[in-house]
Write an enzyme that holds these catalytic residues in place. Structure first.
Site, PDB file in Angstrom:
ATOM      1  N   ASP A 307       0.846  -1.192   0.000  1.00  0.00           N
ATOM      2  CA  ASP A 307       0.000   0.000   0.000  1.00  0.00           C
ATOM      3  C   ASP A 307       0.882   1.243   0.000  1.00  0.00           C
ATOM      4  O   ASP A 307       1.882   1.300   0.723  1.00  0.00           O
ATOM      5  CB  ASP A 307      -0.901   0.014   1.231  1.00  0.00           C
ATOM      6  CG  ASP A 307      -2.128  -0.858   1.049  1.00  0.00           C
ATOM      7  OD1 ASP A 307      -2.510  -1.089  -0.112  1.00  0.00           O
ATOM      8  OD2 ASP A 307      -2.695  -1.317   2.055  1.00  0.00           O
ATOM      9  N   GLU A 348      -5.515  15.618   6.167  1.00  0.00           N
ATOM     10  CA  GLU A 348      -5.582  16.412   4.943  1.00  0.00           C
ATOM     11  C   GLU A 348      -6.495  17.628   5.136  1.00  0.00           C
ATOM     12  O   GLU A 348      -6.165  18.750   4.734  1.00  0.00           O
ATOM     13  CB  GLU A 348      -6.092  15.553   3.778  1.00  0.00           C
ATOM     14  CG  GLU A 348      -5.142  14.444   3.355  1.00  0.00           C
ATOM     15  CD  GLU A 348      -5.399  13.150   4.117  1.00  0.00           C
ATOM     16  OE1 GLU A 348      -6.079  13.213   5.163  1.00  0.00           O
ATOM     17  OE2 GLU A 348      -4.899  12.098   3.691  1.00  0.00           O
ATOM     18  N   LYS A 395     -15.471  19.470  -1.900  1.00  0.00           N
ATOM     19  CA  LYS A 395     -14.112  19.150  -2.366  1.00  0.00           C
ATOM     20  C   LYS A 395     -14.032  17.634  -2.474  1.00  0.00           C
ATOM     21  O   LYS A 395     -14.640  16.891  -1.697  1.00  0.00           O
ATOM     22  CB  LYS A 395     -13.045  19.681  -1.397  1.00  0.00           C
ATOM     23  CG  LYS A 395     -12.958  18.952  -0.066  1.00  0.00           C
ATOM     24  CD  LYS A 395     -11.810  19.490   0.777  1.00  0.00           C
ATOM     25  CE  LYS A 395     -11.531  18.605   1.991  1.00  0.00           C
ATOM     26  NZ  LYS A 395     -12.632  18.475   2.937  1.00  0.00           N
TER      27      LYS A 395
END
Length: 685
Positions: A307, A348, A395
């Site tokens: 990953d 984020e 977003k």
């Protein structure tokens, strides 16, 4: 990881191993190892011959036969000791895990909610499907899934890691392990296993190795050793009539000594210990393997699926830039991006809020004071955002925003498409911001590749292992990060189905695949992979699908797992090479001594200049026993591991263990012969 590591030779373990080595002298225990069973049978036979000689029933040198018999018993004992020591280390680890299991009572709820009526019952009475309430300070009584609540959990008893972890309902952090302790708040847990089937129970059973099955490579090697033993047994049996026909029959004692020195007793005595030690080393890395087969498969792996997030990159993507669409100023884009991220608690989301503050001094606003509604991210929408009065700000990924814009009658601008492509080419992740049907621009999220990871991938490539990066990013972003990290290939926009298909594709080519996973959506791919390392922090489904569990929940551990597997295979191969090679020196010692009287020409083979036939035979038998003891540390720790290609590794091992296996016995047997001569031991010199 803070789990205490056992020293190689703990005094307590040594005493217990010596006791267990004696217990293993029974025929039933010896029968499991055919090579050592032959040595055991030779020990019994020479012991009976010694007793017969002492009582005068047969003629012969009772003293010489008795000493040979004694060292044959030592050979069996030393092999038993190696296995018992390896098992003892595993049992010590199991005992530390047993200390985690505590007899406790549980609050079994009559309905699946925290305020339901509860009955206090012994934890041992809980069954799969029972619902329990666990409060701060309580020990979690069973493995299960959190269905309500959230809490800080101390898992140090299982993982060795002192930092508490958060367990909560929903998502990939709902799995809890029995034996861990809640530090704060409460959880409602649905038990997923019956008593005796918990993760802790399976850990203990695996570590103790009571039901340890031989791996395919062990079985193949055992068959080879049995075949060699049968060949040498037949060859030795034919030597007596040859010597008798020559007029000087070789004694049964000498023939038994010859047979024991010819057969591969070194690897035969250490084979089981190598397998047990490999499992123990895996646990030392805080990885629980369900079987030795899984550890062995790790050594044969030639494709790693890794990953991107958390394994190749640091996993904490940070907003690095605002790139507005044509006709939109950067401040407007930053303001909308911050509003859409106000209630987004992901790293984020927080980084977007902070970047807007830093760039344009946009102070963080409160969602409630704005009378706004937060729209959370979902796997279906792949967007998050906020609704403020008549404003609808979102977003999300490029494809998700494009669908959103088009469904609202808008058009996705070409200049934004180009900006998205530019961001992706730089290895960053583009997030697009939209208000209503108007695209405002792009946020660049930069993920940092871990230091030193490129060098590790280069080492894996030398070993013939292909690395494949798995990511949900688009192809451009994935290609940029793959190039920066140095992986061989990548799978972009990965879905569970795509991962499963990729694994099957590699397996159809005859390759062995390893991967990690932590979510329920990873379970099908984990079940298909040859080596599947599930994260302990992951879901119950993932842990059940994998054949290993990483207690540290560190995806990068997969590389270490492969190293441990390869080290176990290398150790087995190296000691097999050494064992077969050192038989050659024993031929030069014992064959001239046994048959020189009948065939004087064989004295030419006495290249070591051994003092007498009796001391030559005894020296070879003593060396044959002692070499097992000297190699026990190597069997338990494993041979020195270097990331080399298969051909380079073969050459290296042939030089070290092949040539070493030839030279060491010549030196060792000669030294023992000199010592016997100097001591004049029992007149054998």
């Amino acid at each position: 990881m803070s789990r205490k590591q056992l020293a190689l030779f703990e005094p307590v373990l040594l005493v217990q191993a010596l006791t267990d080595a004696v217990k293993k002298l029974s025929p039933r225990a010896q029968w499991r190892n055919p090579v050592m069973f032959v040595v055991w049978a030779g020990s019994v036979l020479t012991t009976l011959l010694t007793l017969a000689m002492v009582t005068g029933q047969i003629a012969g040198g009772a003293l010489f036969t008795g000493i040979i018999s004694l060292w044959l018993w030592f050979t069996v004992l030393f092999a038993n000791f190696a296995e018992a020591l390896a098992e003892g280390r595993s049992k010590a680890q199991a005992n530390s895990l047993k200390g985690v299991k505590k007899t406790a009572f549980a609050r079994r709820l009559r309905a699946p909610r925290h305020d339901a009526q509860a009955d206090n019952v012994p934890a041992a009475e809980l069954r799969k499907g029972d619902i329990v309430l666990v409060k701060a300070g309580d020990i979690i009584p069973c493995d299960g899934e959190v269905i309500e609540g959230g809490a800080s959990v101390d898992e140090s008893a299982i993982t060795g890691e002192s930092a508490p972890v958060i367990r909560e309902s929903g998502g990939d952090f709902a799995s809890v392990t029995g034996g861990t302790r809640i530090l704060s708040d409460w959880l409602v847990i649905a038990c997923s296993v019956n008593p005796g089937e918990t993760f802790l129970d399976r850990m203990i059973a695996m570590v103790e190795g009571a039901q340890r099955r031989k791996t395919p490579n062990e079985i193949a090697l055992t068959i080879l050793l049995i075949a060699l033993t049968i060949v040498f047994l037949l060859a030795t049996a034919t030597l007596w009539p040859f010597s008798a026909w020559g007029g000087n029959a070789v004694s049964v004692t000498v023939l038994v000594a010859l047979l024991v020195c010819l057969i591969p007793t070194t690897i035969g005595g250490l084979l089981s210990a190598i397998g047990v030690a490999g499992m123990s080393r895996m646990l030392g890395a805080n990885v629980i393997a369900t079987s030795g087969r899984a550890v062995e498969a790790a050594g044969d792996v030639d494709v790693l699926l890794l990953d991107k997030t958390g394994t190749i990159t640091l996993g904490n993507r940070q907003a690095s830039d605002f790139i507005p669409a044509r006709g939109v100023d950067e401040r407007t884009l930053a303001d909308a991006a911050q509003l859409a991220s106000l209630a987004d608690e992901t790293p984020e989301g927080r980084s977007i809020v902070i970047l807007a503050k830093q760039r344009f001094n946009l102070r963080e606003r409160d969602v409630q004071s704005l009378h706004a509604t937060f729209v959370p991210f979902t796997a279906q929408s792949r967007m998050s955002g906020i609704n403020i009065d008549n404003r609808m700000i979102r977003k999300g990924s490029v494809d998700a925003i494009r669908r959103h814009v088009e469904s609202n009658g808008g058009h996705f601008p070409a200049d934004v498409e180009q900006n998205v492509e530019n961001v992706a080419r730089l290895g960053a992740t583009p997030l697009v911001v939209v208000e209503g049907a108007r695209v405002l621009g792009v946020i660049a999220l930069k993920d940092i590749v871990k230091g030193g990871i490129k060098e590790r991938f280069a080492q894996l490539r030398k070993m013939g292992i292909k690395t494949v990066m798995i990511t949900g990013d688009n192809r451009l972003t994935a290609a940029a990060i793959a190039a920066e990290a140095g992986v061989d290939d990548f799978l972009a926009e990965a879905t569970p189905e795509a991962k499963l298909a990729l694994i099957r594709q590699y397996q159809a080519e005859g390759r062995l695949v390893a991967m990690t996973g932590d979510g329920t959506n990873d379970a099908p791919a984990l079940a298909q992979a040859d080596v599947a390392v599930a994260m302990n922090s992951g879901t119950q489904a993932a842990k059940e699908a994998g054949n290993m569990v990483d207690l540290d929940s560190n995806p990068t551990k997969l590389i270490e797992v492969v190293h441990i597997g390869k080290q176990m295979l290398m150790t087995r191969g190296s000691l097999t090479t050494f064992s077969i090679a050192n038989d050659v020196a024993k031929y030069f010692a014992i064959i001239p001594a046994a048959f020189a009287a009948t065939y004087p020409q064989l004295n030419a083979l006495n290249v070591m200049g051994l003092h007498s036939p009796n001391s030559a035979i005894l020296s070879a038998v003593i060396f044959n026993a002692l070499i097992i003891i000297f190699l026990i540390p190597l069997a338990l720790k494993g041979v020195s591991y270097k990331p080399l290609s298969a051909s380079a590794m073969l050459r290296r091992n042939l030089w070290i263990y092949g040539l070493g296996g030839l030279v060491v016995p010549f030196i060792g047997i000669k030294v023992i012969d000199v010592l016997l001569t100097l001591l004049g031991l029992l007149g054998l010199a």
